[in-house]
Design a protein around this motif. Sequence first.
Motif, PDB file in Angstrom:
ATOM      1  N   ALA A  34       0.817  -1.212   0.000  1.00  0.00           N
ATOM      2  CA  ALA A  34       0.000   0.000   0.000  1.00  0.00           C
ATOM      3  C   ALA A  34       0.852   1.263   0.000  1.00  0.00           C
ATOM      4  O   ALA A  34       0.434   2.288  -0.512  1.00  0.00           O
ATOM      5  CB  ALA A  34      -0.944   0.008   1.195  1.00  0.00           C
ATOM      6  N   ALA A  78      -1.731   3.582  -2.191  1.00  0.00           N
ATOM      7  CA  ALA A  78      -2.890   3.737  -1.306  1.00  0.00           C
ATOM      8  C   ALA A  78      -3.759   4.919  -1.744  1.00  0.00           C
ATOM      9  O   ALA A  78      -4.987   4.849  -1.702  1.00  0.00           O
ATOM     10  CB  ALA A  78      -2.435   3.916   0.139  1.00  0.00           C
ATOM     11  N   ASP A  79      -3.122   6.007  -2.203  1.00  0.00           N
ATOM     12  CA  ASP A  79      -3.880   7.163  -2.696  1.00  0.00           C
ATOM     13  C   ASP A  79      -4.653   6.814  -3.959  1.00  0.00           C
ATOM     14  O   ASP A  79      -5.791   7.258  -4.150  1.00  0.00           O
ATOM     15  CB  ASP A  79      -2.950   8.345  -2.968  1.00  0.00           C
ATOM     16  CG  ASP A  79      -2.354   8.941  -1.700  1.00  0.00           C
ATOM     17  OD1 ASP A  79      -2.908   8.686  -0.601  1.00  0.00           O
ATOM     18  OD2 ASP A  79      -1.347   9.657  -1.818  1.00  0.00           O
ATOM     19  N   ASP A  81      -5.736   3.805  -4.756  1.00  0.00           N
ATOM     20  CA  ASP A  81      -6.845   2.951  -4.326  1.00  0.00           C
ATOM     21  C   ASP A  81      -8.006   3.786  -3.782  1.00  0.00           C
ATOM     22  O   ASP A  81      -9.162   3.546  -4.109  1.00  0.00           O
ATOM     23  CB  ASP A  81      -6.381   1.944  -3.270  1.00  0.00           C
ATOM     24  CG  ASP A  81      -5.454   0.887  -3.843  1.00  0.00           C
ATOM     25  OD1 ASP A  81      -5.508   0.628  -5.060  1.00  0.00           O
ATOM     26  OD2 ASP A  81      -4.667   0.321  -3.062  1.00  0.00           O
ATOM     27  N   ASN A  82      -7.685   4.783  -2.956  1.00  0.00           N
ATOM     28  CA  ASN A  82      -8.723   5.663  -2.403  1.00  0.00           C
ATOM     29  C   ASN A  82      -9.422   6.449  -3.517  1.00  0.00           C
ATOM     30  O   ASN A  82     -10.643   6.618  -3.501  1.00  0.00           O
ATOM     31  CB  ASN A  82      -8.140   6.628  -1.369  1.00  0.00           C
ATOM     32  CG  ASN A  82      -7.706   5.911  -0.109  1.00  0.00           C
ATOM     33  OD1 ASN A  82      -8.228   4.853   0.227  1.00  0.00           O
ATOM     34  ND2 ASN A  82      -6.749   6.477   0.581  1.00  0.00           N
ATOM     35  N   TRP A  83      -8.646   6.922  -4.489  1.00  0.00           N
ATOM     36  CA  TRP A  83      -9.224   7.658  -5.609  1.00  0.00           C
ATOM     37  C   TRP A  83     -10.170   6.772  -6.417  1.00  0.00           C
ATOM     38  O   TRP A  83     -11.260   7.191  -6.785  1.00  0.00           O
ATOM     39  CB  TRP A  83      -8.110   8.213  -6.497  1.00  0.00           C
ATOM     40  CG  TRP A  83      -8.636   9.017  -7.648  1.00  0.00           C
ATOM     41  CD1 TRP A  83      -9.009  10.320  -7.634  1.00  0.00           C
ATOM     42  CD2 TRP A  83      -8.845   8.533  -8.973  1.00  0.00           C
ATOM     43  NE1 TRP A  83      -9.446  10.680  -8.893  1.00  0.00           N
ATOM     44  CE2 TRP A  83      -9.358   9.614  -9.715  1.00  0.00           C
ATOM     45  CE3 TRP A  83      -8.660   7.311  -9.605  1.00  0.00           C
ATOM     46  CZ2 TRP A  83      -9.682   9.500 -11.063  1.00  0.00           C
ATOM     47  CZ3 TRP A  83      -8.977   7.200 -10.953  1.00  0.00           C
ATOM     48  CH2 TRP A  83      -9.478   8.291 -11.666  1.00  0.00           C
ATOM     49  N   ARG A  85     -11.858   4.163  -5.345  1.00  0.00           N
ATOM     50  CA  ARG A  85     -13.089   3.957  -4.576  1.00  0.00           C
ATOM     51  C   ARG A  85     -14.002   5.178  -4.653  1.00  0.00           C
ATOM     52  O   ARG A  85     -15.217   5.047  -4.707  1.00  0.00           O
ATOM     53  CB  ARG A  85     -12.757   3.637  -3.118  1.00  0.00           C
ATOM     54  CG  ARG A  85     -12.379   2.186  -2.891  1.00  0.00           C
ATOM     55  CD  ARG A  85     -12.318   1.833  -1.417  1.00  0.00           C
ATOM     56  NE  ARG A  85     -11.151   2.409  -0.763  1.00  0.00           N
ATOM     57  CZ  ARG A  85      -9.923   1.886  -0.789  1.00  0.00           C
ATOM     58  NH1 ARG A  85      -9.702   0.770  -1.459  1.00  0.00           N
ATOM     59  NH2 ARG A  85      -8.933   2.453  -0.168  1.00  0.00           N
ATOM     60  N   SER A  86     -13.416   6.369  -4.683  1.00  0.00           N
ATOM     61  CA  SER A  86     -14.232   7.591  -4.739  1.00  0.00           C
ATOM     62  C   SER A  86     -14.901   7.777  -6.090  1.00  0.00           C
ATOM     63  O   SER A  86     -15.860   8.542  -6.203  1.00  0.00           O
ATOM     64  CB  SER A  86     -13.375   8.823  -4.403  1.00  0.00           C
ATOM     65  OG  SER A  86     -12.519   9.140  -5.485  1.00  0.00           O
TER      66      SER A  86
END
Length: 88
Positions: A34, A78-79, A81-83, A85-86
Amino acid sequence: MEIKLQLPDEFAGMIAKCLADQLDQQNPRPQMEADAWLNKGEASKYLKVSRVFLDELIKSQSLPCKRIGTRSYRFKKADLDNWLRSQQ
């Protein structure tokens, strides 16, 4: 022979999501830590987008990244992955 169907928007969205899920299961993203940092080529492969589209995301500042020098960028997994999901 051509068949045309008109579906309500919510059905079209559900079908698109199901297809995307099926494609993700067939072609899973490579596993990495991550906290790994990716260059532009690796990030575009990981996100499954073209380099041109990645450049547009960088320019619009909608994708988190770190600028290195005058032309290089790095992306924290990790950023990304977060993007992703958003965006769902």
